[in-house]
Structures are given as structure tokens and as C-alpha cells.
Design an enzyme around this catalytic site. Structure first.
Site, mmCIF file in Angstrom:
data_model
loop_
_atom_site.group_PDB
_atom_site.id
_atom_site.type_symbol
_atom_site.label_atom_id
_atom_site.label_comp_id
_atom_site.label_asym_id
_atom_site.label_seq_id
_atom_site.Cartn_x
_atom_site.Cartn_y
_atom_site.Cartn_z
ATOM 1 N N SER A 1 -10.818 0.640 4.018
ATOM 2 C CA SER A 1 -10.057 0.278 5.219
ATOM 3 C C SER A 1 -9.357 1.530 5.745
ATOM 4 O O SER A 1 -8.470 2.058 5.079
ATOM 5 C CB SER A 1 -9.034 -0.806 4.895
ATOM 6 O OG SER A 1 -9.685 -1.987 4.479
ATOM 7 N N GLU B 1 -4.688 4.645 6.461
ATOM 8 C CA GLU B 1 -4.458 4.387 5.036
ATOM 9 C C GLU B 1 -4.831 5.578 4.156
ATOM 10 O O GLU B 1 -4.152 5.850 3.170
ATOM 11 C CB GLU B 1 -5.236 3.142 4.591
ATOM 12 C CG GLU B 1 -4.873 2.678 3.193
ATOM 13 C CD GLU B 1 -5.296 1.252 2.929
ATOM 14 O OE1 GLU B 1 -5.996 1.032 1.918
ATOM 15 O OE2 GLU B 1 -4.927 0.361 3.709
ATOM 16 N N ARG C 1 0.822 -1.214 0.000
ATOM 17 C CA ARG C 1 0.000 0.000 0.000
ATOM 18 C C ARG C 1 0.853 1.261 0.000
ATOM 19 O O ARG C 1 0.529 2.253 0.665
ATOM 20 C CB ARG C 1 -0.959 0.021 1.192
ATOM 21 C CG ARG C 1 -1.892 -1.171 1.243
ATOM 22 C CD ARG C 1 -2.828 -1.230 0.036
ATOM 23 N NE ARG C 1 -3.556 -2.476 0.035
ATOM 24 C CZ ARG C 1 -3.169 -3.575 -0.621
ATOM 25 N NH1 ARG C 1 -2.062 -3.546 -1.351
ATOM 26 N NH2 ARG C 1 -3.863 -4.679 -0.578
#
Length: 378
Positions: A250, A370, A166
Site C-alpha cells: 500500500s 507509507e 502504522r
């Protein structure tokens, strides 16, 4: 490039927070986008680009700068140098899931497990999007960038983007700036041409999600349908009528920790090994070389642990809310923080900090957000 009346960021983001910025411009073509960014950079104004708004957490105060909305669109099919494959070049503002649907419909495999991921194509490499064991780095060939330092348009191979879990050199992590200041204009993927024959699913995580028990080929359309159904059940597909979907997906990243740290966690905590890079280069000085190359030693591998499990086992259940707060954990997925209706950025940030403190107190790990945070502190 068109300067438009600034729109409240709450209306343009799935987390539904943020006031109208001081200035807003809209780019409908790649040339418009290049011109807009060069103008903003020349002015010295604060800025950020906005695509689908699904990975942005904006603060309550108006952003005192320019927001560049990327509205570019289009997919181009290109020949691949590899037999049985094809390349797709998509504009940065193209909807990511629309690109996946395009590929699946034509029997182009490699991104079907990423069905339903919100946002735009240009945002996908920035955080190396992935789902069910499939990541964009597996099919990404190159991106076309506008570099802020030089002001030039350059084509950058995927290998130069520092793609990791990520992350990439282009991502603005919470508490730090991006290693490379640039904006993606287009993305090129290399996909396998399977047609109607389908494909054998190899990845363990994807096979488990699909409930596969044999190695028979399965149609790409079937994979996409199952993935979309799974994401919908978790509230991960935006629905204006469902507050569980009014989030940024998320909110916290799964934690990447050394094996030694993972062993301190309860054995029932879900974890997945992060494969170390064994293809390293060993440099031996000539005056120290005696005809033998030492056997490479595999470094200890890191482990990815489930942030959702950590949250739930720190006492934060699905549907949890702080008193008098309009922010809450999704009733379907413990990793999603949601706007239950009119929540401020302050309320969502308060909930995020509470969750971080509970997980840290219980397990000694500090979960990292995130989404990209603009004028918000955790």
C-alpha cells in the site's frame, strides 16, 4: 560485518528503484550489526538500514552514504509468564512471513492474519504492521535496540515504542525524522498456544475477510492459506513475473480523520472507528478534591477511511498510468503503485503526486505515503 561492493537498490527493493549507494556493509549476526552501526555512527556518515526492501522508495541519484544490510536470522522459543502462551524471539533480519509460517505450523496464534506481509521482522514494529484488523502491537512484548544516542544495546518494552496506526517512535515519516534514533536487533512476541484445535476468530475485519458466519474454531493453517490467497489476488505477494507486485504494498496510508471530517465524505466511503484511549489518568489537586471524581468524558474518536476508495472515486482507476510513464497503479489494487518495467523513481513520484492532488481536490484530504522515502520528494 563485511563491506561489500555496493548493489543497486533497484535490485534489493520490491519497488525496483534506486542506484548503488556510495558504501554498503552486510551484517550476518547481531554482533556484526552492532559493530557496523557503531562504526558508521562514529564516522558521521549518512546511513540507513535495509532489510527486505519492501517498504523503501529510493531516489534515482546514488545515496551518498552507507547502507547497512541486515541479514541476521533465527527464531528462539522462550517460556511465557502467561499460561497457555509461548514467546518467540526472532532476529531482525529474519523474513517476517517465515516467522508467521513457523508460528502457524506449531499452533502459535496471534500473527496468522499478517501472513504474506513482505519484509523483515525488525521492520514490523517500526511501522506497527497489521492486516485485517490484526496488528503486531497485540502480541509484541519487547524489542532489543541499538540506540544511536548512547551506542548501547537496550531492551525496550512495547509500551515505550509509541505504537499507533502504522507508526512508532522509530519510524521515519515523510517530512520528519524519527522521534528515537535506534535500530532493532531482535523482536519478542507472546503468542497463544492453540495446537491443532484452532482458534475462534473474533475480529470483525478478519471474520469478513475469511467469510466466517459462526463462532466455530478454525485452524490457523486455514486462516493463513485464505489470507495468502486474498493477498495474491490483490497483487500483494511479490512475483518477479507479475508487474502488479513490483511495488511497496500500500503506497498510501488509510487516512485517519476526526469524526467531523469523516461526516463530510460520501456515506458509501468505507470507514472504521479508531477506538479512543479511555484508560487515562486523571490528576486532581488535593486542594480541589471534595470526595468526588468527575466522570471521564470520552474524547471524539477518530475515523480511519479507505485510501483505496478515495483514490478510485477521485477518478484514478486500477491500471491507471500517466502518458509515457512506466509507473502505474496496480491492475488489482488501487492503493498499490507499481513499477511496470524500468520506471524511474521520478516517474513513480510523479504518479504519486498526481494521485495526491486528485484526492485532495475531490475530498480535501492529503494522502500520506507509507514507504520510507530516501532522496525522493513528493
Amino acid at each position: 560485518m563485511t563491506q561489500i561492493e555496493p548493489i543497486r537498490l533497484a535490485e534489493l527493493t520490491t519497488l525496483q528503484t534506486g542506484a548503488a549507494p556510495a558504501r554498503m556493509v552486510e551484517a550476518m549476526t547481531a554482533d556484526d550489526l552492532v559493530a557496523a552501526l557503531r562504526d558508521v555512527w562514529a564516522s558521521g556518515d549518512e546511513w540507513f538500514v535495509l532489510g527486505g526492501g519492501s517498504n523503501l522508495f529510493a531516489g534515482d541519484a546514488p545515496f551518498d552514504g552507507t547502507v547497512v544490510r541486515i541479514r541476521t536470522n533465527g527464531i528462539e522459543e522462550l517460556p511465557s509468564p502467561h499460561p497457555g502462551r509461548i514467546r518467540l524471539r526472532a532476529q531482525a533480519g529474519h523474513d517476517w512471513d517465515a516467522l508467521v509460517a513457523y508460528a502457524v505450523e506449531r499452533g502459535y496464534a496471534g500473527i496468522e492474519a499478517m501472513s504474506g506481509i513482505p519484509g523483515t521482522v525488525g521492520a514490523a514494529p517500526v511501522q506497527n504492521v497489521g492486516a485485517y484488523g490484526q496488528e503486531i502491537q497485540e502480541t509484541l512484548v519487547e524489542v532489543e535496540l541499538l540506540d544511536e544516542h548512547s551506542g548501547e544495546v537496550v531492551t525496550t518494552p512495547a509500551a515505550d515504542l509509541g505504537l499507533g496506526f502504522r507508526t512508532s517512535v522509530l519510524k521515519h515519516h515523510y517530512g520528519s525524522v524519527a522521534e528515537r534514533r535506534a535500530v532493532i536487533l531482535s523482536v519478542t512476541l507472546d503468542l497463544a498456544v492453540t495446537g491443532d484445535a484452532g482458534r475462534v476468530v473474533r475480529g470483525e475485519q478478519l471474520r469478513r475477510a475469511l467469510g466466517l458466519t459462526n463462532d466455530d474454531p478454525v485452524p490457523l493453517a486455514w486462516v493463513r492459506e485464505r489470507i495468502l490467497s486474498t493477498r495474491a489476488a490483490k497483487g500483494m505477494l511479490f512475483d518477479p513475473a507479475d508487474p502488479d507486485t513490483h511495488g511497496a504494498g500500500s503506497f498510501f496510508q488509510n487516512a485517519i480523520v476526526p469524526e467531523s471530517v469523516a461526516r463530510t465524505l460520501p456515506p458509501e466511503c468505507p470507514r472504521w472507528p479508531v477506538t479512543p484511549d479511555l484508560d487515562t489518568i486523571t490528576v486532581i489537586p488535593l486542594d480541589a478534591y471534595y470526595g468526588l471524581v468527575p466522570k471521564p468524558e470520552a474524547p471524539p474518536s477518530d475515523v480511519k477511511v479507505s485510501a483505496a476508495w478515495l483514490i478510485e472515486h477521485a477518478g484514478i482507476r486500477k491500471g491507471f498510468r500517466l502518458p509515457r510513464s512506466r509507473a502505474g497503479v496496480s491492475t488489482k489494487h488501487a492503493l498499490a503503485l507499481t513499477n511496470r518495467g524500468g520506471a524511474t523513481a521520478g516517474e513513480i513520484a510523479e504518479l504519486a503526486r498526481f494521485i495526491q492532488s486528485r484526492v485532495h481536490s475531490e475530498f480535501g484530504l492529503l494522502l500520506q505515503p507509507e514507504p520510507v522515502l530516501v532522496d525522493v520528494e513528493l
